[in-house]
Design a protein around this motif. Structure first.
Motif, mmCIF file in Angstrom:
data_model
loop_
_atom_site.group_PDB
_atom_site.id
_atom_site.type_symbol
_atom_site.label_atom_id
_atom_site.label_comp_id
_atom_site.label_asym_id
_atom_site.label_seq_id
_atom_site.Cartn_x
_atom_site.Cartn_y
_atom_site.Cartn_z
ATOM 1 N N ARG A 1 0.843 -1.204 0.000
ATOM 2 C CA ARG A 1 0.000 0.000 0.000
ATOM 3 C C ARG A 1 0.874 1.248 0.000
ATOM 4 O O ARG A 1 1.924 1.273 0.668
ATOM 5 C CB ARG A 1 -0.883 -0.016 1.254
ATOM 6 C CG ARG A 1 -1.751 1.221 1.397
ATOM 7 C CD ARG A 1 -2.901 0.955 2.355
ATOM 8 N NE ARG A 1 -2.614 1.311 3.740
ATOM 9 C CZ ARG A 1 -2.628 2.551 4.222
ATOM 10 N NH1 ARG A 1 -2.872 3.580 3.427
ATOM 11 N NH2 ARG A 1 -2.389 2.773 5.492
ATOM 12 N N THR B 1 1.761 4.611 1.367
ATOM 13 C CA THR B 1 1.463 5.209 2.676
ATOM 14 C C THR B 1 2.038 6.622 2.807
ATOM 15 O O THR B 1 1.937 7.240 3.865
ATOM 16 C CB THR B 1 2.035 4.347 3.823
ATOM 17 O OG1 THR B 1 3.434 4.181 3.577
ATOM 18 C CG2 THR B 1 1.354 3.003 3.903
ATOM 19 N N SER C 1 -3.148 8.803 4.183
ATOM 20 C CA SER C 1 -3.962 7.615 3.897
ATOM 21 C C SER C 1 -4.008 7.366 2.394
ATOM 22 O O SER C 1 -4.058 6.225 1.948
ATOM 23 C CB SER C 1 -5.393 7.815 4.422
ATOM 24 O OG SER C 1 -5.361 8.068 5.806
ATOM 25 N N ASN D 1 -3.828 0.406 -3.942
ATOM 26 C CA ASN D 1 -4.051 0.568 -2.491
ATOM 27 C C ASN D 1 -3.441 1.892 -2.028
ATOM 28 O O ASN D 1 -2.231 2.093 -2.131
ATOM 29 C CB ASN D 1 -3.395 -0.574 -1.724
ATOM 30 C CG ASN D 1 -4.060 -1.911 -2.006
ATOM 31 O OD1 ASN D 1 -5.267 -1.969 -2.239
ATOM 32 N ND2 ASN D 1 -3.276 -2.978 -2.003
ATOM 33 N N GLY D 2 -4.286 2.813 -1.558
ATOM 34 C CA GLY D 2 -3.793 4.097 -1.052
ATOM 35 C C GLY D 2 -3.293 5.043 -2.125
ATOM 36 O O GLY D 2 -2.573 6.006 -1.820
ATOM 37 N N ASP E 1 -11.344 3.055 4.742
ATOM 38 C CA ASP E 1 -10.833 1.939 3.928
ATOM 39 C C ASP E 1 -10.305 2.511 2.605
ATOM 40 O O ASP E 1 -11.086 3.054 1.819
ATOM 41 C CB ASP E 1 -11.995 0.967 3.672
ATOM 42 C CG ASP E 1 -11.591 -0.174 2.746
ATOM 43 O OD1 ASP E 1 -10.423 -0.217 2.300
ATOM 44 O OD2 ASP E 1 -12.461 -1.023 2.464
ATOM 45 N N ARG F 1 -8.357 0.730 0.365
ATOM 46 C CA ARG F 1 -7.852 -0.331 -0.521
ATOM 47 C C ARG F 1 -8.272 -0.054 -1.964
ATOM 48 O O ARG F 1 -9.246 0.664 -2.230
ATOM 49 C CB ARG F 1 -8.411 -1.685 -0.080
ATOM 50 C CG ARG F 1 -7.781 -2.235 1.220
ATOM 51 C CD ARG F 1 -8.510 -3.490 1.649
ATOM 52 N NE ARG F 1 -9.945 -3.242 1.707
ATOM 53 C CZ ARG F 1 -10.888 -4.101 1.299
ATOM 54 N NH1 ARG F 1 -10.562 -5.270 0.801
ATOM 55 N NH2 ARG F 1 -12.166 -3.791 1.393
ATOM 56 N N ARG F 2 -7.538 -0.696 -2.871
ATOM 57 C CA ARG F 2 -7.823 -0.577 -4.311
ATOM 58 C C ARG F 2 -9.312 -0.833 -4.605
ATOM 59 O O ARG F 2 -9.936 -0.108 -5.380
ATOM 60 C CB ARG F 2 -6.937 -1.614 -5.015
ATOM 61 C CG ARG F 2 -7.110 -1.762 -6.495
ATOM 62 C CD ARG F 2 -6.097 -2.808 -6.957
ATOM 63 N NE ARG F 2 -6.048 -2.972 -8.392
ATOM 64 C CZ ARG F 2 -6.421 -4.093 -9.015
ATOM 65 N NH1 ARG F 2 -6.880 -5.140 -8.350
ATOM 66 N NH2 ARG F 2 -6.337 -4.179 -10.325
ATOM 67 N N GLU F 3 -9.879 -1.834 -3.949
ATOM 68 C CA GLU F 3 -11.281 -2.182 -4.187
ATOM 69 C C GLU F 3 -12.199 -1.006 -3.866
ATOM 70 O O GLU F 3 -13.202 -0.786 -4.533
ATOM 71 C CB GLU F 3 -11.701 -3.369 -3.286
ATOM 72 C CG GLU F 3 -11.107 -4.709 -3.639
ATOM 73 C CD GLU F 3 -9.661 -4.889 -3.156
ATOM 74 O OE1 GLU F 3 -9.052 -3.903 -2.693
ATOM 75 O OE2 GLU F 3 -9.138 -6.004 -3.269
ATOM 76 N N THR F 4 -11.853 -0.258 -2.814
ATOM 77 C CA THR F 4 -12.714 0.847 -2.372
ATOM 78 C C THR F 4 -12.553 2.053 -3.302
ATOM 79 O O THR F 4 -13.496 2.827 -3.497
ATOM 80 C CB THR F 4 -12.346 1.234 -0.922
ATOM 81 O OG1 THR F 4 -12.168 0.035 -0.187
ATOM 82 C CG2 THR F 4 -13.424 2.061 -0.287
ATOM 83 N N TRP G 1 -11.877 1.727 -6.440
ATOM 84 C CA TRP G 1 -12.190 1.227 -7.783
ATOM 85 C C TRP G 1 -13.295 2.023 -8.502
ATOM 86 O O TRP G 1 -13.243 2.212 -9.720
ATOM 87 C CB TRP G 1 -12.563 -0.265 -7.692
ATOM 88 C CG TRP G 1 -12.501 -0.974 -9.000
ATOM 89 C CD1 TRP G 1 -13.554 -1.353 -9.792
ATOM 90 C CD2 TRP G 1 -11.312 -1.382 -9.694
ATOM 91 N NE1 TRP G 1 -13.104 -1.976 -10.922
ATOM 92 C CE2 TRP G 1 -11.729 -2.007 -10.886
ATOM 93 C CE3 TRP G 1 -9.947 -1.281 -9.423
ATOM 94 C CZ2 TRP G 1 -10.826 -2.530 -11.806
ATOM 95 C CZ3 TRP G 1 -9.044 -1.798 -10.345
ATOM 96 C CH2 TRP G 1 -9.477 -2.412 -11.511
#
Ligand SMILES: Cc1cc2nc3c(=O)[nH]c(=O)nc-3n(C[C@H](O)[C@H](O)[C@H](O)COP(=O)(O)OP(=O)(O)OC[C@H]3O[C@@H](n4cnc5c(N)ncnc54)[C@H](O)[C@@H]3O)c2cc1C
Length: 444
Positions: A132, A134, A150, A270-271, A312, A314-317, A319
């Protein structure tokens, strides 16, 4: 600056994309830190004068320009055929604006909404931990420090300083831009112009050149060409001499690069996310990128705000930024990037033929392209276009090879647009989607 500083979001680059994005986040109450390697007062100086479409100010919640920002307003422009016999009026308003003043306004927006901008801070690379992003490592006054966030947003312009230094396994393409994938834009400011020369906005699509207003009665003679500045300036000279000779007096010349290629297939990790020229979000038909990147910034700001509210990143969030961008503007731009090279290969006589028969380069086509980034043709119009092109081939005014190329490009353009409009909501489907996209781009 000092190691240990942190924010909700670090934005790399205080250009128009970074600031628009940061402004929206600051308005949503997030702690935003924008890092800019140059002095803020210098930004926009090399371009000096630029153009923004009138309709986009309301769309993006920006006050229309006035005062020192506003140099002129033109409700219509002219698209010229290579033989100069056809001038198609394009009803689509543009402001002629002072770029440094507009950049200053964007900086003010960020600061007044509670965001912070640090100047003369050069980001060197991302900090990546456990898959991720950071934070970033940055240099100020020769000192390296680490800043944490974040989410890190790369809005550093065409060279994408963070994106190109990500570990590949984060899932964002990291290739740097090649000279063939950039437009080398050359601007020549001329004053003391003789009577009888063009006024207002003038576009010469065959030459990828324009004659636009500057300050007072001056003009900017501009061109955008691939490969190199030398090549672009040579094309500029040939176009200018053929049509206008050596008009008035040269005040100054400037140059710069703008991306002319597809965006990376994914804009998030991610991030992390990427915006503006760093994400190659320029308009395929002009190379302009200020307002087209605001589309992405607006979506990204909504997605990031929601992600941070939920804690959250993450990449999924993140997306949904991919999905919303690529299913709409991204799909239209992809379609144009596939189609335009075939139009760029047309001969001068073929472009004249199209202008004289109100095909492809018509007033309405240009208006639609500027407004909707696509030209919507009815079946009747498509058939009429095909019929007139066939007639051009039959009468020897349009080559069958060009006709074939246009037809093939138009088919692929339709396919690629549909493919992008079906950009997967589920990141698990992404690899399969990329495998389907690559052949449409002609990539192995
Ligand atoms: C000559 C020319 C004329 C143009 N005319 C127009 C026009 O009329 N209308 C239009 O819409 N578009 C125009 N464009 C395109 C437009 O300028 C870009 O699309 C737009 O500026 C992109 O904004 P951006 O914020 O994404 O990138 P940029 O404006 O490039 O901003 C990126 C910022 O990041 C900073 N940065 C870079 N690296 C780092 C680092 N390592 N650390 C910290 N900061 C860093 C840079 O200093 C810069 O301030 C033109 C382009 C050129 C070259």
């Amino acid at each position: 600056m000092g190691t240990g500083r942190s924010a909700d979001v670090i934005v790399v680059g205080a250009g128009t994309s970074g600031c628009y994005f940061a402004w929206r986040l600051a308005q949503a109450g997030l702690r935003v830190l924008v890092l800019e390697k140059r002095r803020l007062v210098e930004l926009g100086q090399e371009i000096d004068i630029f153009h923004m479409d009138e309709v986009r100010f309301d769309q993006f919640g920006l006050a229309h320009p006035e005062g020192e920002e506003l140099l002129g307003y033109h409700p219509t422009g002219l698209a010229w055929s290579p033989d100069l016999q056809v001038q198609n009026p394009v009803d689509y308003g543009f402001y002629v604006m002072h770029k440094p003043a507009f950049e200053r306004r964007m900086h003010r927006y960020v600061q007044e909404a509670g965001g912070e901008i640090l100047e003369e801070v050069e980001v060197v690379e991302p900090v990546v931990e456990a898959g991720r992003v950071t934070g970033v490592r940055a240099r100020q006054n020769g000192q390296l420090s680490e800043l944490r966030a974040s989410i890190v947003a790369d809005a550093s312009g065409i060279d994408g300083v963070v994106r190109t230094r990500l570990p590949r396994e984060l899932g964002v393409e990291t290739d740097t831009i090649s000279d063939d994938a950039a437009l080398f834009v050359c601007l020549e400011f001329r004053d003391d112009l003789e009577e009888g020369l063009p006024t207002g906005l003038n576009f010469y699509p065959y030459h990828k050149a324009f004659w636009n207003p500057s300050r007072g009665s001056g003009a900017i003679l501009g061109i955008g060409q691939p490969s190199s500045y030398d090549y672009a300036w040579e094309k500029h000279r040939a176009w200018r001499e053929e049509y206008f000779g050596d008009p008035g007096r040269v005040v100054k010349r400037t140059q710069g690069r703008t991306p002319y290629r597809r965006s990376p297939f994914s804009l998030v990790a991610n991030g992390f996310l990427v915006l503006g020229d760093a994400a190659f979000q320029t308009k395929p038909f002009s190379g302009e990128g200020v307002t087209s990147s605001f589309t992405a910034c607006q979506i990204a700001a909504e997605v990031v705000t929601a992600a941070l509210e939920g804690g959250d990143v993450r990449r999924e969030t993140l997306w949904p930024y991919n999905v919303r961008y690529f299913r709409d503007q991204g799909a239209k731009f992809a379609s144009m990037f596939v189609q335009l090279p075939a139009a760029a290969e047309l001969s001068r006589h073929e472009v004249d033929y199209l202008f004289h028969h109100d095909l492809i380069f018509s007033s309405e086509e240009f208006r639609q392209m500027n407004l909707n980034y696509a030209t919507e043709m009815s079946l009747g119009q498509t058939l009429s276009l095909a019929g007139k092109l066939v007639w051009g081939v039959v009468t020897g005014r349009f080559s069958s090879a060009s006709f074939g190329r246009l037809l093939k490009a138009s088919t692929t353009a339709g396919q690629i647009r549909k493919h992008y409009e079906a950009f997967p909501e589920d990141p698990a489907q992404f690899e399969a989607w990329v495998a389907g996209a690559k052949p449409l781009w002609g990539e192995a």
